[in-house]
Design a protein around this motif. Sequence first.
Motif: not given
Lengths: 265, 247
Positions: A234-239
């Motif tokens: 959820s929301e932005g960012g990356s994994f």
Amino acid sequence: MEIMASIMKDHILQLLKEDKRIDGRGLEDFRPLTVETNVIEKAEGSALVKLGDTQILVGIKVDLGEPFPDLPNMGVITTNVEFVPLASPTFEPGPPDERAIELARVVDRGIRESQAIDLEKLVIVPGKLVRVVFIDVHVLDHDGNLLDASGIGAIAALLSTRIPKVEYNEETEEVVMLEEYEKLPVTRIPIPVTLAKIGGNLVVDPNFEEEQVMDGKITITTDENGYISAVQKSEGGSFKLEEIAYVTDLAYKKASEIREKIPGL
Amino acid sequence: MMGKPEGLKLIDENGYRLDGRKKYELRKIKMEVGVLKSADGSAYVEWGKNKIMAAVYGPREIHPKHLQKPDRAILRVRYNMAPFSVEERKKPGPDRRSVEISKVIRGALEPAVILELFPRTSIDIFIEVLQADAGTRVAGITAASLALADAGIPMKDLVAACAAGKIDGEIALDLNKEEDNYGEADVPVAIMPIKNDITLLQMDGYLTKEEFLEAVKLAIKGAKAVYQKQREALREKYLKIVEEVGE
């Protein structure tokens, strides 16, 4: 980003360099958790969850109604979340916004997909009359990680739910509520665990300040049989893939710790 | 997931699926860039029976103004299904599912767009599902990412997306509607392929950890194939322009 949040982000990132968090917790520590059930007498089930300073109240109401036409042999569950304005200056009155809708849908998925409630046992007359279980999550104080608190509250409230037994008269087609009560058929205990990504760091159970500066978060709901029933980035960012594997392992571990704090288990 | 009809097999004894695909095979995908005149950028994606149109407007002035950010652009996403896109007419307007999907798609695209270049503006992305057959959010992300590139908005990478799932007890790539309805799980994934960054990840179903990670890995492979098609579609658009100018 707001000026204060940008200063806060620098501060939080600085602390994370030494594996420290703004409230002194370790990266894999939840805040103190308490779960109290049967707090609302008028509801068939209820739970008050305190996760640090986050407070969530979940009430369960059970009605009789029609099943979905394509699922005649199953009861119905629905999950609703209200971000009431008393809980945070960031909440406004009105219909559920996208945050509340997403939260409700992830909590719902965790419960539905693990088949935590045996919906077939909620059928009174196939295709005609079933029990309809309303899970209503009321956020009282928002200090971050509303999702985990809501998911814990929802399953605790379902476990505490008592419904009157019913008798159906086939000739008169009448339903009689009996004085005798029974438990809801809750068969599994799905627990959501959320980690936030801040800079390159992963922290479990983010508080409000951490959520203000995080890039994104991920929630994994697991049950006691070792199955995953919901995942939501959820929301932005990356994994990275390795981070997903780490988060999954930690979610199992934290969920089993949390399960021990639920009354009646 | 719905009750599966008695005896329905999603994978037959020879390993073929209902639409004739193998376990790790994508549906047929077609992409075209620059399909709308009014939009700053646009793309059309056909993915199996999915038909998806995406348009980008911006960077442009924000209304209402209080939403503007002093240090960057905001990204807004609206995923919408046409009433005729599904078997039973869908009531027009956003339902709870569309609201959630719009939000996660925004989260999937945001990491790729260099928002800091356009303070106080908005970049608005509209995804219209004209026909739906499972996997609309990954097709929508794929189309939206192309539309962003078509609009000339600076990005760190394209965002490519694909789903994997579990049918008849086996992990398979890119479920269609029937497989999604009667399968055991669906795992949509979006990535920025250059650095293998996962920007969308959801799971709806019931999987062990091993199955879940296998599905994620498979979906990433699928997304990488989609990425190649995206690059080809963009190249084709520019080749066309070169030809026109050449004449």
